[in-house]
Design an enzyme around this catalytic site. Structure first.
Site, PDB file in Angstrom:
ATOM      1  CG  HIS A 174      -5.413  16.100  13.600  1.00  0.00           C
ATOM      2  ND1 HIS A 174      -6.162  14.987  13.902  1.00  0.00           N
ATOM      3  CD2 HIS A 174      -4.275  15.660  13.809  1.00  0.00           C
ATOM      4  CE1 HIS A 174      -5.447  13.916  14.370  1.00  0.00           C
ATOM      5  NE2 HIS A 174      -4.010  14.652  14.531  1.00  0.00           N
ATOM      6  CG  ASP A 382     -14.265  21.342  11.285  1.00  0.00           C
ATOM      7  OD1 ASP A 382     -13.331  21.300  12.024  1.00  0.00           O
ATOM      8  OD2 ASP A 382     -15.198  21.679  12.155  1.00  0.00           O
TER       9      ASP A 382
HETATM   10  C1  GDG Z   1      -9.809  18.980  15.360  1.00  0.00           C
HETATM   11  C2  GDG Z   1     -10.199  19.552  13.893  1.00  0.00           C
HETATM   12  C3  GDG Z   1     -10.867  17.194  13.091  1.00  0.00           C
HETATM   13  C4  GDG Z   1     -17.041  17.685  21.868  1.00  0.00           C
HETATM   14  N1  GDG Z   1     -17.852  18.016  22.969  1.00  0.00           N
HETATM   15  C5  GDG Z   1     -17.607  17.183  23.974  1.00  0.00           C
HETATM   16  C6  GDG Z   1     -17.033  16.063  23.417  1.00  0.00           C
HETATM   17  N2  GDG Z   1     -16.737  16.529  22.164  1.00  0.00           N
HETATM   18  C7  GDG Z   1     -16.040  15.705  21.245  1.00  0.00           C
HETATM   19  C8  GDG Z   1     -16.540  15.418  19.975  1.00  0.00           C
HETATM   20  C9  GDG Z   1     -15.590  14.965  19.003  1.00  0.00           C
HETATM   21  C10 GDG Z   1     -14.493  16.182  19.227  1.00  0.00           C
HETATM   22  O1  GDG Z   1     -14.924  16.367  20.663  1.00  0.00           O
HETATM   23  C11 GDG Z   1     -14.720  17.040  18.324  1.00  0.00           C
HETATM   24  O2  GDG Z   1     -13.788  16.674  17.139  1.00  0.00           O
HETATM   25  P1  GDG Z   1     -14.052  17.850  15.996  1.00  0.00           P
HETATM   26  O3  GDG Z   1     -13.573  16.863  14.739  1.00  0.00           O
HETATM   27  O4  GDG Z   1     -15.660  17.896  15.659  1.00  0.00           O
HETATM   28  O5  GDG Z   1     -13.583  19.110  16.149  1.00  0.00           O
HETATM   29  P2  GDG Z   1     -12.040  19.625  16.738  1.00  0.00           P
HETATM   30  O6  GDG Z   1     -12.069  19.576  18.288  1.00  0.00           O
HETATM   31  O7  GDG Z   1     -11.871  21.320  16.211  1.00  0.00           O
HETATM   32  O8  GDG Z   1     -11.101  18.703  16.147  1.00  0.00           O
HETATM   33  C12 GDG Z   1     -11.196  18.886  13.281  1.00  0.00           C
HETATM   34  C13 GDG Z   1     -10.475  16.712  14.484  1.00  0.00           C
HETATM   35  O9  GDG Z   1      -9.387  17.453  15.114  1.00  0.00           O
HETATM   36  C14 GDG Z   1      -9.772  15.314  14.030  1.00  0.00           C
HETATM   37  O10 GDG Z   1      -8.905  15.394  13.296  1.00  0.00           O
HETATM   38  O11 GDG Z   1     -12.024  16.519  12.861  1.00  0.00           O
HETATM   39  O12 GDG Z   1     -11.494  19.283  11.895  1.00  0.00           O
HETATM   40  O13 GDG Z   1     -10.599  21.208  14.113  1.00  0.00           O
HETATM   41  O14 GDG Z   1     -15.245  13.714  19.025  1.00  0.00           O
HETATM   42  O15 GDG Z   1     -17.543  14.290  20.226  1.00  0.00           O
HETATM   43  N3  GDG Z   1     -16.583  14.989  23.988  1.00  0.00           N
HETATM   44  C15 GDG Z   1     -16.916  14.830  25.241  1.00  0.00           C
HETATM   45  N4  GDG Z   1     -17.769  15.673  25.951  1.00  0.00           N
HETATM   46  C16 GDG Z   1     -18.187  17.012  25.108  1.00  0.00           C
HETATM   47  O16 GDG Z   1     -18.891  17.876  25.900  1.00  0.00           O
HETATM   48  N5  GDG Z   1     -16.634  13.806  25.886  1.00  0.00           N
END
Ligand code: GDG
Length: 474
Positions: A174, A382
């Site tokens: 990921h 990212d």
């Molecule tokens: C890894 C990779 C890749 C955030 N704050 C809250 C919350 N979130 C959710 C967001 C989003 C998820 O968490 C974060 O996803 P990201 O993709 O932005 O980042 P990572 O956590 O670093 O994820 C990344 C991912 O895996 C998938 O393959 O895209 O590059 O680093 O969905 O909405 N959700 C809730 N409350 C929050 O306060 N419910």
């Protein structure tokens, strides 16, 4: 609970949360002192895989979220077999916080913080990876498909192949996969590479990452590759890009919910009905470029290009990996920057930055997305970044503008965002100002193009593309 499954997902964490016993609802397991109550945790991965798991009587292997030497007994939840693996406090400190999040995470994200190398963490990583591999070997039916997820479990494919050569094994990373020069710093480098090569298909977020992997295998092990197929120990290992996505339908439904729409209006009112609401939503992680975006905002305020209270920033920084040192240091830096901006540009009752070190519900996040004129997603590196995709999907009104780092995997697909290099503060400021001042017609056009792309490329499509290609490997 079936004994053996034809489809198995192996991930660090199970898609369940344990909830207090006095909470109504949830799935109850055990009796007496051993009674526990579970709920499915929200998340794109489980949403995407749920239909496949249900159809194939699938099993998900992972940690249930509470440290201990003994894991809860396997159980069934919403048609998925849940198979917990234990992680002790020591495992968490060494395998998870140490090797996974203080060594591999920074190294794979371009060394934006220096990785820490510790021998005892590496050993714990090995031991825990073997535990997951053994669990998978025990539950997989003959000839089953096993899909291993992410950087915490890179040794699992090879360990599993050794135990069960009959299985079809897929692996998806990921996060980014670094160029050779960086990967070579990893003391466990050959072992990790061989671990991944245990899979039939290794999936990455971006083509560049798959190429890094192909080149690395040749460089480190001398394995030849043709196109995207590596010849390794008499087998073929395919490496390819599968950009992950979100459950677009879920985000659209949330954004269309009258309560969420009402809440979005209320958020704007609570912020003092400013002209421009600028939003950031991230785990509090040093890869996400939170400080860089705060500095850009501060410099624009200092130059008078933006003013308070006409413009306000809301930064949600969800607590994350709080026991890892890099993260503690980051929190101090971010909070210092927020304090500086509010000290210089805020007034009583009118802060320039609303900083929220809290977790929110999906519907509150959707309301924030709908309330924001500009979304800033400025990671230094990212794998993908789902927040960028969620924001675009939530804008059923075709409003809003997205500022997006070129170093997020999402930039490969979302070319209509206001792209910028987050290392170049002037470029971030420029992209932010272009997003703030873009005319409505142009803004709507950009969001519209990205939405059409997302609707065709949601997380279900991602999972089916990967599994189809895995099924086609020889
Ligand atoms: C890894 C990779 C890749 C955030 N704050 C809250 C919350 N979130 C959710 C967001 C989003 C998820 O968490 C974060 O996803 P990201 O993709 O932005 O980042 P990572 O956590 O670093 O994820 C990344 C991912 O895996 C998938 O393959 O895209 O590059 O680093 O969905 O909405 N959700 C809730 N409350 C929050 O306060 N419910």
């Amino acid at each position: 609970m079936v004994d053996r499954s034809p489809f198995v997902v192996v991930a660090n964490r199970l898609p369940v949360d344990e909830i207090p016993n006095d909470t109504p609802g949830g799935r109850v397991t055990g009796t007496g002192d051993q009674q526990r109550r579970w709920r499915r945790s929200p998340g794109g991965l489980v949403t995407a895989l749920h239909p496949v798991l249900v159809e194939h009587h699938g099993t998900w292997i992972g940690w249930a979220g509470t440290p201990g030497d003994v894991a809860p007994e396997p159980f069934e939840l919403d048609g998925i077999n849940i198979h917990p693996v234990p992680l002790s406090e020591d495992d968490l400190e060494r395998y998870y916080e140490g090797q996974s999040n203080a060594t591999i995470w920074p190294l794979y994200h371009d060394n934006v913080e220096p990785p820490v190398f510790r021998r005892r963490w590496r050993e714990a990583y090995r031991v825990v990876n073997r535990r997951y591999a053994e669990a998978a070997a025990a539950v997989a039916a003959p000839g089953a498909t096993v899909w291993v997820q992410d950087y915490q479990l890179q040794l699992v494919p090879a360990m599993l192949r050794e135990l069960r050569p009959d299985l079809k094994i897929g692996f998806f990373l990921h996060i980014p996969f670094p160029p050779i020069e960086l990967f070579m710093q990893l003391p466990q480098r050959a072992e990790v590479l061989r671990g991944l090569l245990g899979a039939d298909l290794v999936g990455f977020q971006q083509r560049l990452a798959a190429q890094n992997f192909l080149r690395l295998a040749k460089h480190l092990l001398g394995t030849p590759y043709h196109g995207n197929v590596i010849e390794y120990e008499g087998r073929q290992v395919k490496a390819d890009a599968f950009p992950i996505s979100i459950d677009v339908g879920e985000m659209e439904r949330l954004a269309d919910n009258p309560l969420v729409r009402e809440r979005a209006k209320q958020i704007r009112a609570e912020l003092g009905d400013p002209k421009t609401v600028i939003l950031g939503v991230d785990r509090l992680d040093y890869t996400k470029g939170i400080e860089h975006r705060l500095k850009a905002f501060r410099e624009l305020l200092a130059a008078g290009k933006l003013t308070v209270p006409e413009s306000v920033m809301v930064q949600v920084a969800t607590p994350s990996r709080e026991r890892v040192e890099h993260y503690q240091a980051l929190r101090i830096k971010v909070e210092r920057e927020v304090g500086r901006i509010n000290g210089d540009f805020g007034r009583v009752g009118v802060p320039a930055v609303h900083y929220l070190h809290q977790s929110y519900s999906r519907s509150e996040l959707a309301a924030l997305y709908c309330a924001a004129d500009v979304m800033m997603v400025t990671p230094l590196r990212d794998g993908m970044n789902l927040v960028a995709k969620e924001y675009v999907a939530a804008r059923l009104d075709h409003g809003g503008a997205l500022v997006l780092s070129e170093f997020a995997g999402a930039a490969g697909e979302m070319r209509q965002a206001f792209l910028c290099n987050p290392h170049d503060l002037d470029a971030v400021k420029d992209a932010l100002m272009r997003a703030v001042t873009v005319d409505q017609h142009e803004a709507r056009r950009r969001i519209g193009v990205m939405q059409r792309h997302l609707r065709r490329h949601d997380v279900a499509r991602w999972a089916s593309d990967f599994l189809t290609e895995l099924g086609a490997t020889s």
